[in-house]
Design an enzyme around this catalytic site. Sequence first.
Site, PDB file in Angstrom:
ATOM      1  N   GLU A 211      34.240  50.019  46.033  1.00  0.00           N
ATOM      2  CA  GLU A 211      33.887  49.526  47.365  1.00  0.00           C
ATOM      3  C   GLU A 211      32.854  50.431  48.044  1.00  0.00           C
ATOM      4  O   GLU A 211      32.951  50.725  49.237  1.00  0.00           O
ATOM      5  CB  GLU A 211      35.136  49.379  48.228  1.00  0.00           C
ATOM      6  CG  GLU A 211      36.097  48.303  47.725  1.00  0.00           C
ATOM      7  CD  GLU A 211      37.256  48.046  48.668  1.00  0.00           C
ATOM      8  OE1 GLU A 211      37.682  48.981  49.364  1.00  0.00           O
ATOM      9  OE2 GLU A 211      37.737  46.900  48.721  1.00  0.00           O
ATOM     10  N   GLU A 287      39.844  42.115  43.702  1.00  0.00           N
ATOM     11  CA  GLU A 287      41.061  42.462  44.435  1.00  0.00           C
ATOM     12  C   GLU A 287      41.426  41.255  45.293  1.00  0.00           C
ATOM     13  O   GLU A 287      40.648  40.851  46.157  1.00  0.00           O
ATOM     14  CB  GLU A 287      40.887  43.679  45.353  1.00  0.00           C
ATOM     15  CG  GLU A 287      40.929  45.022  44.669  1.00  0.00           C
ATOM     16  CD  GLU A 287      40.969  46.175  45.674  1.00  0.00           C
ATOM     17  OE1 GLU A 287      41.239  45.923  46.871  1.00  0.00           O
ATOM     18  OE2 GLU A 287      40.714  47.319  45.270  1.00  0.00           O
TER      19      GLU A 287
END
Length: 656
Positions: A211, A287
């Site tokens: 991320e 995710e």
Amino acid sequence: MMRSFRFAGLGPGGPTSAVGVSAMRCIAVLLCFFAFDSTMVLAAAQSVPDHKPSFVVVGDHFELDGKPIEILSGEMHYARIPRQYWKARMEMAKAMGLNTIATYVFWNVHEPRPGVHDFSGNLDLAAFIRLAQQEHLNVLLRAGPYSCAEWEFGGFPSWLLADPKMSTALRTNDDAFMIPVERWITRLAKEVAPLQIGHGGPIIAVQVENEYGNFSNDTKYMEHMKEIFLRAGFDASMLYTVDPSKSLASGELSGVFSGVNFGTGGAERGLTALAKERPGQPLFATEYWPGWFDHWGHPHETRSTETQIADLRYILDHKASVNIYMFHGGTSFGFMSGASWTEGNYLPDVTSYDYDAPLDEAGHPTPKFYAYREVFAKYSSVPLPPVPASPPVIELDPFAAGHATSLWDHLPKPIRSDNPLTMEALGQAYGYILYRKVLDHAADGALVLDQVHDYALVYLDGELVGTIDRRFKQDHLQLSAAKGARLDILVENSGRINSTKMMRGEVKGITHFVKIAGELLTGWNIYSLRMDSAPNTHASRTRHAQKNAAAGPHFLFAKFNVVTPGDVFLDVSALGKGTLWINGHAIGRYWNEGPQKTLFVPSPWLHAGSNEVVIFDLFHAANDHPMLAGLAHPILNATTQDAASRTKATNSIQTK
């Protein structure tokens, strides 16, 4: 146009033969060769196996060994699950309909000190991955070096912060950060690079960073990180990056697969964003969040199963792959729970990482598990395996903790310093730190602790004066002291922030200075209270219980008997704030603020017969012999006074 990407080590091989023949037979073969149809020769060559397994992107889908596949993955972290339960959790994953597991790699537990590595016992990552292969599961290796995961410092080792350069260098191309990163990734590769699919292992993909688009957008940094992975030997599986939909463009790399992260209700929005950013590539929800994590003092978090089922159907109907984060959360044992920085507030995480996941903290299937299983079964071409039996759970009758001894009687040798030093400056990662000074003259006014991290208790001559809590942006209290009074400031590291650029300043203890009535205090004795193992209980218990020992920070000891070990949830409602060990195993932090009021104790850590509990508690004990008990079910949703409202109220009255 059909695109086919292959990755180093995954190319097709040619036919080989080691058959020895006589010269006469060779001549015969050569003479006969021209009499055969060329297709027959090709068929004969193909009958000799020389196949390297592969996982590749082909146009808009993945192929595993030449066959289209949708990755149905569930996240579970080896360090959050007792090793004895790894296999059981994997079998549950298969029973829910998954074909893959994903795990982060937490750098901090594997390199607790620079150059000192640990891949043993519960940290044997290679064994975890080999077990997945035995269970016929693929593996997504989320190698970092940054993890997030509500884990202490996002998985970074705290010793990085001992270098002042890290206040700007963390997660940048600065050599101060990248040199230790490359050393670590190279060492990690020695453990697990041979387990990539191109070498016959189950690792089909390796994640680079994590991320990063949420943090920054330095393409050169990400390119450098990719080069480090390739040099280390992560070249026999697919490399990939992941980011939330809003930051895909900032974290992606040209030529490297990119996935998208999102939560409940976000399937259409997330996959649409990925399709727009990466047209034509396979869709992958790297995710998907079926729940959320908890903070001390805040209500327990849950998410709607009904909405998740709609999301799952949308994902599967669009032939997308998915990684459920978390399929099984487990427990942040010891001091491994992290902290968030949310809207300018420090929020430490609880010990449980239940996450409202399909498989609960103790490995039991929830109603959400069965709802997911029903969906996956409808999309599966083969029947799903039966759901295994859950691990047995026991209960313990209430038992008393006692034999209290004061922390003041168990202090190590101090370090002398003019100014307060942080944990990192002392080579300390976790636990507590004590600052002690005998006042040179009387003082009356505000005691100011400039940026204390994270929770401080202030004592004068052993008596508690007050507390300073970083959650509420507190930095001072009123103090009136005589000359010669002993000032003690005991600071708890409540967990390092695991995301945002606030990580760069996550040194622990008194991070700047101490003033009283405007005067700078110097000349400190500093005690490093690491508590990386249970205190010597034998030496402590042989002493007589001290009168009023529980009036300040203290140790408590207890024993309980078990006939047949099983998992148990230890009810710690009668305790205050601290940490706890059972049979030498660090179980985790507790705090009477809730919402968590039980600690998960796994069966493999218990003995048939006597078991020993060691407790370190910061608070004054209302009862010299608080009662503990073992429950069959956790208490994760106890009523709390929402810390958010208290933060707002406190912020309105705090002045420096």
